[in-house]
Scaffold this active site. Structure first.
Site, short mmCIF file in Angstrom:
data_model
loop_
_atom_site.label_atom_id
_atom_site.label_comp_id
_atom_site.label_asym_id
_atom_site.label_seq_id
_atom_site.Cartn_x
_atom_site.Cartn_y
_atom_site.Cartn_z
N HIS A 1 0.83 -1.21 0.00
CA HIS A 1 0.00 0.00 0.00
C HIS A 1 0.86 1.26 0.00
CE1 HIS A 1 -3.66 -2.31 1.87
NE2 HIS A 1 -3.27 -2.80 0.71
N HIS B 1 -9.06 -2.55 -5.48
CA HIS B 1 -7.98 -2.84 -4.54
C HIS B 1 -6.95 -3.77 -5.17
CE1 HIS B 1 -6.14 -2.89 -0.58
NE2 HIS B 1 -5.84 -4.15 -0.84
N ASP C 1 -2.88 -3.19 -5.46
CA ASP C 1 -1.81 -4.16 -5.15
C ASP C 1 -0.87 -4.35 -6.33
OD1 ASP C 1 -2.66 -4.55 -2.57
OD2 ASP C 1 -3.78 -6.39 -3.00
N HIS D 1 -0.48 -11.32 -5.01
CA HIS D 1 0.89 -10.87 -4.78
C HIS D 1 1.93 -11.79 -5.43
CE1 HIS D 1 -0.35 -7.60 -2.24
NE2 HIS D 1 -1.01 -8.41 -1.43
N HIS E 1 6.06 11.39 -34.79
CA HIS E 1 5.83 9.95 -34.69
C HIS E 1 5.82 9.54 -33.23
CE1 HIS E 1 6.37 5.59 -35.70
NE2 HIS E 1 5.56 5.97 -36.68
#
Length: 440
Positions: free
Chosen positions: A82, A239, A243, A266, A345
């Site tokens: 976080h 959420h 993460d 995770h 470009h």
């Protein structure tokens, strides 16, 4: 005009935040400090002797059991995702995160407290350009549990995520570009969540000691247990995106690419971060300046210009570095951000146009053919280009090695050459070109 480089940022002053950690349940105070350019994000354990620091890099990742833990030697910092998500999402490249425990405060289970902390500290531009990881080709990782992450080329950083719980409960989807404004408004407030059937196993592992309905959402069957209503109808997938941002921050560079995530976690996030770190290491090794031979067997810029009629901005050959035989030669072109074609470009994500690579191949082939004919009194014209393929993008800072081989000739008027361009030992483009030569 060419794009203005993005600069690194740090926080403007020290700011602090205190609370309870999620998994250890300890009281902890956290201070955010400014840091110099190229410092990255480092966590400092003020509670330990000598106040050791840990680089927030994927090489220091230790565990991903319901959270992301980093460490060096015996020192650990738990649940960093976080904090890292907030720093990355709010555009902070360099900072010291100082704590008097081994896990930051969980706050309300979202990244909002850390966004508020960063806003109190302020965000200040520094004098060095940001480091980016530009996605050049698709990359994917997947797990045995069905999690899948795919990373595709993109001019911006974008995440498209599908989240689904057990038995596909609360299946949600969101796709968004990640900018500080979007992160603060759409991602940071999303709180962590847990399924009721997972609570007891986590407690048996001595985790979530500081967990409560004030800092996490508990999903029981079709019911949502929380001290307040859901902040978004799709709060769970938001959420998950938080993460992903925090875990991918461990590569230490800003990503320009599109993450497509299905049931992420995770562990699979870390697998993607490792893959990107390995690719960056490979690029760093290959980007070491190659020694270019001088003297016999090649032409310098002046000699090339005596042969070719092209001039700025259409001269695509800096030098001919070697003639391997009477029918083969290699030229070189250094691509800089000052190339005029970058003005139009993809100025926000400069990529060398493929047609300019074909032009470079044609010019090297022309030098070879003019050398064989021992005359510069003619001009070569394209007749056809067959089998042209563009395999990888070419970016500012790349050096192109242009290979040309004469395959057919008909008198002194027609010729065909097989060509390819190489950057960092990888073929980026190729084609078979046919020319006709006319008197000036």
């Amino acid at each position: 005009m060419a794009s203005i480089p993005e600069f690194q940022h740090t926080v403007g002053k020290t700011a602090s935040f205190s609370g309870t950690s999620l998994h250890t349940g300890e009281k902890v105070s956290l201070q955010l400090h400014p840091a110099p350019v190229d410092h990255g994000i480092k966590f400092k354990r003020k509670d330990l002797q000598d106040e050791p620091t840990i680089d927030a890099r994927i090489d220091n990742l230790k565990t991903v059991e319901r959270a992301t833990t980093i460490g060096e030697g015996p020192v650990r910092v738990h649940t960093v995702e976080h904090v890292l998500g907030a720093l990355s999402g709010m555009g902070v490249d360099n900072a010291i995160v100082e704590m008097d425990a081994n896990e930051p405060p969980i706050g309300d289970g979202s990244a909002q407290p850390y966004v508020d902390l960063i806003k109190r500290a302020g965000v200040t531009a520094q004098e060095e350009p940001r480091k980016f990881f530009d996605v050049r080709e698709p990359t994917h990782v997947e797990s045995k549990t069905g999690a899948l992450l795919v990373l595709l080329p993109d001019e911006k950083f974008r995440i498209s995520c599908t989240q689904a719980g057990p038995d596909n409960r609360f299946a949600q989807y969101l796709s968004t570009e990640v900018t500080p404004a979007v992160f603060e408004r759409e991602i940071a407030p999303a709180r962590t969540f847990v399924y009721y059937e997972d609570v007891e196993p986590l407690m048996e592992k001595n985790l979530i000691k500081g967990g409560s309905l004030e800092n996490a959402i508990v999903v029981r069957g079709e019911a949502v247990l929380s001290k307040e209503p859901l902040r978004f109808a799709d709060e769970f997938v938001r959420h998950k995106i938080l993460d992903i941002i925090g875990d991918l921050a461990l590569i230490g560079r800003r990503i320009r690419g599109h993450v497509i995530a299905v049931k992420p976690g995770h562990a699979v996030n870390a697998d993607l971060a490792r893959a990107l770190a390995r690719e960056q290491t490979r690029r760093n090794a290959l980007s070491v300046t190659r020694a270019v031979p001088r003297g016999d067997g090649g032409f310098d810029t002046d000699e090339v210009m005596q042969i070719l009629p092209h001039r700025f901005p259409f001269l695509m050959v800096d030098r001919i570095i070697s003639f391997e035989s009477e029918t083969k030669c290699i030229g070189i072109k250094t691509v800089t951000i000052n190339e005029p074609f970058f003005q139009g470009h993809f100025p926000g994500h400069p990529v060398m146009p493929g047609v300019m690579q074909v032009e470079a191949m044609a010019q090297v082939a022309s030098v070879l053919l003019f050398k064989l004919a021992k005359t510069t009194s003619r001009i070569g014209y394209f007749m056809s280009a067959d089998g042209v393929k563009f395999r990888k993008p070419v970016f500012p800072g790349d050096t192109i090695f242009i290979h040309a081989e004469l395959t057919k000739s008909r008198g002194e008027r027609l010729a065909k050459a097989k060509c390819h361009c190489v950057v960092n030992d990888a073929v980026v483009s190729e084609g078979e070109l046919m020319f006709t030569f006319l008197d000036k």
